[in-house]
Design a protein around this motif. Structure first.
Motif, PDB file in Angstrom:
ATOM      1  N   SER A   1       0.831  -1.211   0.000  1.00  0.00           N
ATOM      2  CA  SER A   1       0.000   0.000   0.000  1.00  0.00           C
ATOM      3  C   SER A   1       0.860   1.254   0.000  1.00  0.00           C
ATOM      4  O   SER A   1       0.556   2.223  -0.685  1.00  0.00           O
ATOM      5  CB  SER A   1      -0.885   0.046   1.240  1.00  0.00           C
ATOM      6  OG  SER A   1      -1.720  -1.058   1.263  1.00  0.00           O
TER       7      SER A   1
ATOM      8  N   LEU B   1       2.262   1.713  -3.365  1.00  0.00           N
ATOM      9  CA  LEU B   1       1.249   2.201  -4.313  1.00  0.00           C
ATOM     10  C   LEU B   1       0.918   3.672  -4.084  1.00  0.00           C
ATOM     11  O   LEU B   1       0.669   4.408  -5.026  1.00  0.00           O
ATOM     12  CB  LEU B   1      -0.023   1.357  -4.222  1.00  0.00           C
ATOM     13  CG  LEU B   1       0.073  -0.021  -4.861  1.00  0.00           C
ATOM     14  CD1 LEU B   1      -1.198  -0.813  -4.599  1.00  0.00           C
ATOM     15  CD2 LEU B   1       0.302   0.094  -6.375  1.00  0.00           C
TER      16      LEU B   1
ATOM     17  N   ARG C   1       1.392   6.009  -7.022  1.00  0.00           N
ATOM     18  CA  ARG C   1       0.166   6.671  -7.481  1.00  0.00           C
ATOM     19  C   ARG C   1       0.371   8.188  -7.563  1.00  0.00           C
ATOM     20  O   ARG C   1      -0.137   8.851  -8.457  1.00  0.00           O
ATOM     21  CB  ARG C   1      -0.957   6.330  -6.487  1.00  0.00           C
ATOM     22  CG  ARG C   1      -2.304   6.834  -6.789  1.00  0.00           C
ATOM     23  CD  ARG C   1      -3.008   6.171  -7.925  1.00  0.00           C
ATOM     24  NE  ARG C   1      -3.171   4.746  -7.804  1.00  0.00           N
ATOM     25  CZ  ARG C   1      -3.253   3.924  -8.853  1.00  0.00           C
ATOM     26  NH1 ARG C   1      -3.166   4.395 -10.077  1.00  0.00           N
ATOM     27  NH2 ARG C   1      -3.407   2.651  -8.689  1.00  0.00           N
TER      28      ARG C   1
ATOM     29  N   ALA D   1      -3.177  -1.355 -10.796  1.00  0.00           N
ATOM     30  CA  ALA D   1      -2.515  -2.247  -9.844  1.00  0.00           C
ATOM     31  C   ALA D   1      -3.414  -3.397  -9.407  1.00  0.00           C
ATOM     32  O   ALA D   1      -4.616  -3.233  -9.231  1.00  0.00           O
ATOM     33  CB  ALA D   1      -2.084  -1.446  -8.622  1.00  0.00           C
TER      34      ALA D   1
ATOM     35  N   ALA E   1      -5.030   0.156   0.533  1.00  0.00           N
ATOM     36  CA  ALA E   1      -4.800  -0.263  -0.863  1.00  0.00           C
ATOM     37  C   ALA E   1      -5.916   0.273  -1.771  1.00  0.00           C
ATOM     38  O   ALA E   1      -5.667   0.687  -2.896  1.00  0.00           O
ATOM     39  CB  ALA E   1      -4.724  -1.781  -0.957  1.00  0.00           C
TER      40      ALA E   1
ATOM     41  N   GLY F   1      -4.086   3.404  -2.865  1.00  0.00           N
ATOM     42  CA  GLY F   1      -3.451   2.722  -3.996  1.00  0.00           C
ATOM     43  C   GLY F   1      -4.372   2.512  -5.179  1.00  0.00           C
ATOM     44  O   GLY F   1      -3.945   2.153  -6.256  1.00  0.00           O
TER      45      GLY F   1
ATOM     46  N   VAL G   1      -6.338   0.163  -5.939  1.00  0.00           N
ATOM     47  CA  VAL G   1      -6.088  -1.166  -6.473  1.00  0.00           C
ATOM     48  C   VAL G   1      -7.297  -1.631  -7.292  1.00  0.00           C
ATOM     49  O   VAL G   1      -8.436  -1.450  -6.886  1.00  0.00           O
ATOM     50  CB  VAL G   1      -5.815  -2.138  -5.304  1.00  0.00           C
ATOM     51  CG1 VAL G   1      -5.883  -3.570  -5.747  1.00  0.00           C
ATOM     52  CG2 VAL G   1      -4.456  -1.843  -4.701  1.00  0.00           C
TER      53      VAL G   1
END
Lengths: 127, 233
Positions: free
Chosen positions: A55, A58, A62, A70, A85, A89, A91
């Motif tokens: 995380s 990311l 990011r 991701a 995350a 992130g 994700v």
């Protein structure tokens, strides 16, 4: 991005067989250095790694590359890590370890499908 | 909070009436139009009738009958381009995984929530949606205008950060004149003046794979990629 060499090698085998070019990094820092040189279309990242979690990696990545997609791959059920995350992130998918190859390939395909027109490689210089 | 003079619509889905009331208060005060649903089924029913659709869904995870993730999965399968924020009081790992993977949520916000933070998350979601809408409109506009006025077939494609317009060769000989006229049409569609065209195009061209690509920054975090066949004069 995974601190376990065995995982990286399995992923490399799977991705290479599926015709992707796989770049491997054993830590978040190594991954940040690698991304600066070779902008990947997608990052597959482990959550629990020493020094920098998935995380955290990311969140930094990011900040520099907001459009990077991701997938998080993790063997742990860490709720707070997963919230970060998602929120920091962004994700695209979370996949539990041990993963099913088919499921991972499907997640990769949907993550990169919108990028399929980006296969234009720069060969010449700027005119 | 308006688009074209109309209020931005947000739908809140929660089985707890108290939560719905609180959300309605904070969102209405901030100028949003609010729709309330006390179950996933009720929310689906509203979505099937509502026009235009809400821009944002704020969804609770644990609800009787249908969970927030199940509801979002159905919404996603219907290809309704709506941004979802999950609001939940539970720290349930598997539910969050399913909200991410099935519901493709934009953000997860814990209950009890901080109003300011929730409003910031909404603003971020609207920003992302706005860029997406601009990309879609630009892509459709270029396709429509080029297909009407040019003897060329093009393929358009867009994602979060780029609109790609590719001229297809279809085995035909494409002349320099056709390309100039095509680019003029695209720039007309973008509303660019002569000076802006020169400014935007200079330094934006690269060659490769028998094609020429122009990458033009169109603002709002978007680039327009124009891929045309390399013309042999």
């Amino acid at each position: 991005v995974d601190d376990e060499r065995g995982i990286l090698e399995s992923l490399q085998r799977l991705l290479t067989c599926a015709n992707y070019k796989a770049l491997l990094a054993e830590s978040g820092q190594e991954a940040l250095d690698l991304i600066a040189k070779e902008m990947p279309d997608l990052v597959i990242v482990d959550q629990r790694m020493p020094h920098m979690t998935g995380s955290e990696f990311l969140r930094i990545a990011r900040g520099k590359y907001p459009k990077m997609r991701a997938i998080m791959l993790s063997g742990y059920s860490d709720f707070e890590g997963l919230v970060s995350a998602v929120n920091e992130g962004e994700v695209f998918r979370f996949i539990s370890k041990p993963w099913q190859n088919q499921l991972l390939l499907e997640a990769i395909a949907s993550a990169v499908e919108k990028k399929n027109m980006d296969d234009f490689h720069k060969e010449g210089g700027v005119v | 909070m308006t688009t074209d003079g109309k209020k931005i619509k947000i739908m809140c889905v929660d089985d707890d009436e108290g939560v719905l009331k609180s959300l309605e208060r904070v969102l209405t005060t901030s100028g949003y139009q609010v729709l309330l649903a006390n179950s996933g089924l009720k929310a689906l029913e509203i979505l099937s009738k509502e026009d235009p659709l809400p821009s944002i869904l704020i969804v609770d995870q644990r609800m009787p009958g249908m969970t927030g993730s199940e509801f979002l999965r159905i919404v996603r399968d219907k290809h309704i381009g709506v941004m979802a924020i999950m609001l939940s009081g539970y720290s349930d790992f598997d539910s969050l995984v399913s909200a991410m993977n099935d519901g493709e949520i934009f953000r997860f916000v814990s209950k009890p929530w901080n109003n300011q933070m929730l409003l910031e998350v909404i603003a971020a979601a609207l920003g992302k949606k706005r860029v997406h809408a601009i990309a879609e409109a630009l892509s459709n506009n270029i396709k429509m205008i080029v297909e009407k006025s040019q003897d060329l077939r093009i393929e358009t494609n867009f994602d979060e950060d780029a609109v790609t317009v590719k001229v297809l060769e279809d085995g035909k000989v494409i002349s320099g004149g056709m390309m100039t006229s095509f680019l003029d049409t695209v720039f007309d569609a973008m509303g660019l003046s002569h000076d802006e065209r020169i400014q935007k195009v200079s330094g934006a061209i690269s060659k490769g794979h028998g094609s020429v690509m122009l990458v033009i920054n169109v603002g709002e975090g978007l680039v327009l990629k124009i891929v045309i066949p390399q013309v042999k004069e």
